[in-house]
Design a protein around this motif. Structure first.
Motif, PDB file in Angstrom:
ATOM      1  N   GLU A  57       0.868  -1.187   0.000  1.00  0.00           N
ATOM      2  CA  GLU A  57       0.000   0.000   0.000  1.00  0.00           C
ATOM      3  C   GLU A  57       0.900   1.231   0.000  1.00  0.00           C
ATOM      4  O   GLU A  57       1.226   1.779   1.040  1.00  0.00           O
ATOM      5  N   TYR A  58       1.295   1.630  -1.189  1.00  0.00           N
ATOM      6  CA  TYR A  58       2.186   2.787  -1.298  1.00  0.00           C
ATOM      7  C   TYR A  58       1.991   3.445  -2.652  1.00  0.00           C
ATOM      8  O   TYR A  58       1.353   2.890  -3.540  1.00  0.00           O
ATOM      9  N   LEU A  59       2.527   4.659  -2.772  1.00  0.00           N
ATOM     10  CA  LEU A  59       2.491   5.387  -4.035  1.00  0.00           C
ATOM     11  C   LEU A  59       3.876   5.373  -4.652  1.00  0.00           C
ATOM     12  O   LEU A  59       4.873   5.441  -3.949  1.00  0.00           O
ATOM     13  N   THR A  60       3.909   5.326  -5.972  1.00  0.00           N
ATOM     14  CA  THR A  60       5.190   5.430  -6.663  1.00  0.00           C
ATOM     15  C   THR A  60       5.623   6.903  -6.647  1.00  0.00           C
ATOM     16  O   THR A  60       4.833   7.804  -6.341  1.00  0.00           O
ATOM     17  N   HIS A  61       6.867   7.122  -7.011  1.00  0.00           N
ATOM     18  CA  HIS A  61       7.379   8.485  -7.089  1.00  0.00           C
ATOM     19  C   HIS A  61       6.533   9.313  -8.060  1.00  0.00           C
ATOM     20  O   HIS A  61       6.197  10.470  -7.776  1.00  0.00           O
ATOM     21  N   GLU A  62       6.184   8.724  -9.167  1.00  0.00           N
ATOM     22  CA  GLU A  62       5.381   9.416 -10.173  1.00  0.00           C
ATOM     23  C   GLU A  62       4.000   9.760  -9.630  1.00  0.00           C
ATOM     24  O   GLU A  62       3.471  10.851  -9.863  1.00  0.00           O
ATOM     25  N   GLN A  63       3.375   8.848  -8.896  1.00  0.00           N
ATOM     26  CA  GLN A  63       2.056   9.105  -8.323  1.00  0.00           C
ATOM     27  C   GLN A  63       2.108  10.245  -7.306  1.00  0.00           C
ATOM     28  O   GLN A  63       1.192  11.073  -7.250  1.00  0.00           O
ATOM     29  N   VAL A  64       3.156  10.283  -6.522  1.00  0.00           N
ATOM     30  CA  VAL A  64       3.304  11.376  -5.555  1.00  0.00           C
ATOM     31  C   VAL A  64       3.421  12.697  -6.299  1.00  0.00           C
ATOM     32  O   VAL A  64       2.776  13.689  -5.947  1.00  0.00           O
ATOM     33  N   GLN A  66       2.276  13.460  -9.245  1.00  0.00           N
ATOM     34  CA  GLN A  66       0.975  13.802  -9.825  1.00  0.00           C
ATOM     35  C   GLN A  66       0.044  14.401  -8.768  1.00  0.00           C
ATOM     36  O   GLN A  66      -0.652  15.387  -9.034  1.00  0.00           O
ATOM     37  N   ARG A  67       0.042  13.833  -7.593  1.00  0.00           N
ATOM     38  CA  ARG A  67      -0.825  14.360  -6.527  1.00  0.00           C
ATOM     39  C   ARG A  67      -0.368  15.750  -6.096  1.00  0.00           C
ATOM     40  O   ARG A  67      -1.199  16.631  -5.848  1.00  0.00           O
ATOM     41  N   ARG A  70      -1.492  18.479  -8.484  1.00  0.00           N
ATOM     42  CA  ARG A  70      -2.891  18.882  -8.344  1.00  0.00           C
ATOM     43  C   ARG A  70      -3.050  19.967  -7.285  1.00  0.00           C
ATOM     44  O   ARG A  70      -3.948  20.796  -7.381  1.00  0.00           O
TER      45      ARG A  70
END
Length: 74
Positions: A57-64, A66-67, A70
């Protein structure tokens, strides 16, 4: 318990105590108590993070990224 401070640090503690209208030993006890409270919170947060990582349950560097984008976009 007896604790020794450098003259510079002792002066900072004394100055802070005077500004707060407290005794220097009260200021030191408060600071040390808050330090250990914060350390315990940090250790608990790291444990929760490690457990989430084990459950994948974690976010990738790219997902972080992107968030965060926003939040900064108007």
């Amino acid at each position: 318990m007896e604790v020794h401070f450098s003259p510079e640090l002792e002066a900072k503690v004394t100055q802070s105590a005077v500004q707060q209208g407290r005794r220097p030993d009260e200021v030191v006890q408060d600071v040390v108590s808050r330090y250990f409270d914060e350390e315990a919170r940090l250790v608990e947060a790291v444990k929760r993070g490690e457990q989430a990582l084990e459950r994948a349950e974690y976010l990738t560097h790219e997902q972080v990224g992107q968030r965060l984008e926003r939040f900064v976009r108007p």
